[in-house]
Design a protein around this motif. Structure first.
Motif, short mmCIF file in Angstrom:
data_model
loop_
_atom_site.label_atom_id
_atom_site.label_comp_id
_atom_site.label_asym_id
_atom_site.label_seq_id
_atom_site.Cartn_x
_atom_site.Cartn_y
_atom_site.Cartn_z
N GLU A 339 -13.09 -8.53 22.39
CA GLU A 339 -13.68 -8.61 23.73
C GLU A 339 -13.06 -9.73 24.55
O GLU A 339 -12.60 -9.52 25.67
CB GLU A 339 -15.20 -8.81 23.59
CG GLU A 339 -15.89 -9.34 24.84
CD GLU A 339 -15.95 -8.33 25.99
OE1 GLU A 339 -16.49 -8.68 27.04
OE2 GLU A 339 -15.44 -7.21 25.83
N THR A 372 -16.91 1.07 22.18
CA THR A 372 -17.34 -0.33 22.20
C THR A 372 -18.34 -0.60 21.09
O THR A 372 -18.33 -1.68 20.48
CB THR A 372 -17.96 -0.68 23.57
OG1 THR A 372 -17.08 -0.27 24.61
CG2 THR A 372 -18.19 -2.18 23.69
N CYS A 376 -16.98 -3.51 18.98
CA CYS A 376 -17.68 -4.77 19.24
C CYS A 376 -18.99 -4.90 18.48
O CYS A 376 -19.62 -5.97 18.51
CB CYS A 376 -17.93 -4.95 20.74
SG CYS A 376 -16.41 -5.31 21.64
N ILE A 381 -23.15 -5.01 24.31
CA ILE A 381 -21.78 -5.03 24.82
C ILE A 381 -21.36 -3.62 25.23
O ILE A 381 -20.61 -3.46 26.19
CB ILE A 381 -20.81 -5.59 23.76
CG1 ILE A 381 -21.25 -6.99 23.31
CG2 ILE A 381 -19.39 -5.66 24.31
CD1 ILE A 381 -20.37 -7.59 22.24
#
Length: 488
Positions: A339, A372, A376, A381
């Motif tokens: 990120e 994502t 992540c 997020i």
């Protein structure tokens, strides 16, 4: 004054796409090998992915101090989840030793039919989660009891977990008290209740499909189960011999739910549940304070002679959550580098280049949210990053912002449960005791809703558009710097 991150000035540059995606590919490949071939845990593949991401970042000009800061920022994102996981370990241990879980299972076995159990537990979780706005709190209370009741009926644990997850995430997604619901609406400048109403197009049909599937499974699979009334009676007798069973103990989970409805934050509400569980352990079940403290730390240990009873109740405690917490920290360390280095943004930009029209943009949003969640490892997020990436594309294409807010929840909130190393997948494993790849086929709402969303994008039904004037007014209000540039 806080020190500005060392790497802040470098994250604006665009990574080469193939370089940016390399850590993700390495992590996924090593994860598949570790789990499928070696049949081991997912921690090491995440660490391998982190090492790869760090090497890519060094190759791209970041210093080790930069990379350390990225990892620490990623870990900081996990701290709220870690705290809740620790408290959930305490609450499970104290509620088992206090007889709370045994009482919930005992009375549940008396009133719920096995054939209709999946439908019933899904609806109950949906109602509770809608009222309190939290899937995690619902799973940690109603879900734990539901797992016990269903397993006592010899229902497949993955099926039970799937029904609990579907109901819990329906309520979480549609509740005005939910943090993800407020987050998606706020990030896209969408009115909260307009956002919730717009989600009905995808979420209500998804729940109907899930309930219909659970009914069919119940009548055709569970209805033919080998579980007999004698087996269930033996289970109930085993619990009553080892715990004081009382309907008064049901007040404990009821109070925790009331606390959250009254907008008490999740952490203090769950801590209150731990305290109530300890009180029940000492004053109702007759354990000593030393025993209660040991259970909070190491979990409850029961040797009743009934294998099913022992399997249900030998769990809980702080140490029971350490595996899960370690997985969370490893996942968010990997996520932090992706990120904050800008690798994830480069991947998103490539996706956006090929997304054209309403169907392309909405489909790209949903896929990006899921990506994502994979990379992540954090549900929040998966809402925050795509919202930043896609908002302007929606407005430029004259799509109302509530289309984006809905897509963020359809693709981000719901798909987080399918990633074993995501904080949601980790929490579910720690709380319900079932891994993501087992319950995934039965978390029907969670995979049905994204599919419905893509179908709506293709047909145009349930898609709200804005006029050119509304688009220009939105840009003038939310992107004032463009007006200043034009005037200059």
């Amino acid at each position: 004054m806080d020190k500005k991150p060392l790497f802040e000035h470098k994250t604006k540059k665009e990574f080469n796409f193939f370089l940016a995606i390399t850590p993700l590919l390495v992590m996924i490949a090593s994860m598949l090998y570790a789990i499928v071939v070696l049949e081991t845990d997912p921690h090491l593949p995440l660490i391998i992915g982190t090492i790869t991401a760090a090497l890519v970042a060094v190759f791209s000009g970041f210093k080790w101090e930069d990379i350390e800061e990225m990892m620490y920022k990623g870990i900081r994102l996990a701290l709220p989840a870690v705290v809740i996981l620790m408290i959930v370990g305490l609450i499970i241990g104290s509620w088992i030793s206090g007889g709370v879980v045994a009482s919930m299972i005992y009375y549940g076995l008396m009133v719920i039919s096995p054939q209709y159990f999946l439908v019933t537990i899904c609806i109950i979780c949906a109602i509770v989660s809608l009222a309190i706005g939290s899937s995690w709190s619902t799973m940690a209370t109603i879900g734990v009891a539901g797992m016990g009741i269903g397993i006592s009926m010899e229902i497949n644990a993955a099926m039970i977990a799937g029904a609990v997850i579907s109901g819990s995430y329906f309520g979480d997604k549609m509740s005005p008290l939910s943090d993800t619901t407020n987050l998606a609406a706020g990030l896209t400048n969408t009115d909260l209740f307009e956002h919730i109403r717009h989600m009905m197009y995808t979420t209500i049909p998804g729940l109907v499909v899930a309930l219909a599937a659970y009914l069919i499974i119940g009548l055709n699979v569970i209805g033919n189960s080998t579980a007999s009334p004698e087996d269930i009676q033996a289970m109930m007798s085993g619990m009553s011999e080892n715990f004081v069973i009382s309907p008064w103990l049901l007040i404990v989970p009821a109070l925790v739910i009331v606390f959250i409805i009254l907008k008490v934050k999740a952490v203090p509400a769950l801590i209150a549940g731990v305290v109530l569980g300890v009180i029940c352990t000492i004053f109702i079940q007759g354990e000593t304070l030393a025993d209660a403290a040991s259970i909070l730390m190491n979990g409850y240990v029961l040797e009743s002679g009934n294998e099913m009873v022992d399997t249900l109740f030998n769990r809980g405690g702080l140490m029971d959550m350490m595996y899960t917490i370690a997985l969370t920290i490893a996942a968010l360390t990997f996520a932090g580098i992706l990120e904050y280095s800008g690798m994830l943004r480069s991947i998103m930009h490539q996706i956006l280049k090929i997304a054209k029209g309403t169907f392309g943009i909405i489909t790209a949003t949903i896929l990006s949210c899921f990506t994502t969640n994979v990379t992540c490892s954090e549900q929040y997020i998966s809402i925050v990053v795509p919202s930043r990436m896609y908002l302007r594309a929606y407005i430029d294409n004259k799509l109302h912002s509530k289309n984006l807010s809905r897509s963020l929840e359809d693709g981000g909130t719901l798909t987080s449960v399918f990633v074993p190393w995501n904080t949601c997948g980790v929490f579910i494993y720690g709380t319900l005791g079932v891994v993501a790849w087992d319950y995934a086929p039965f978390a029907i709402l969670n995979f049905t809703v994204p599919v419905i969303a893509i179908i709506l994008a293709a047909t145009g039904f349930g898609i709200t558009r804005i006029s050119a004037e509304e688009r220009d007014a939105y840009i003038a209000k939310h992107y004032p710097e463009e007006n200043k540039t034009a005037e200059a």
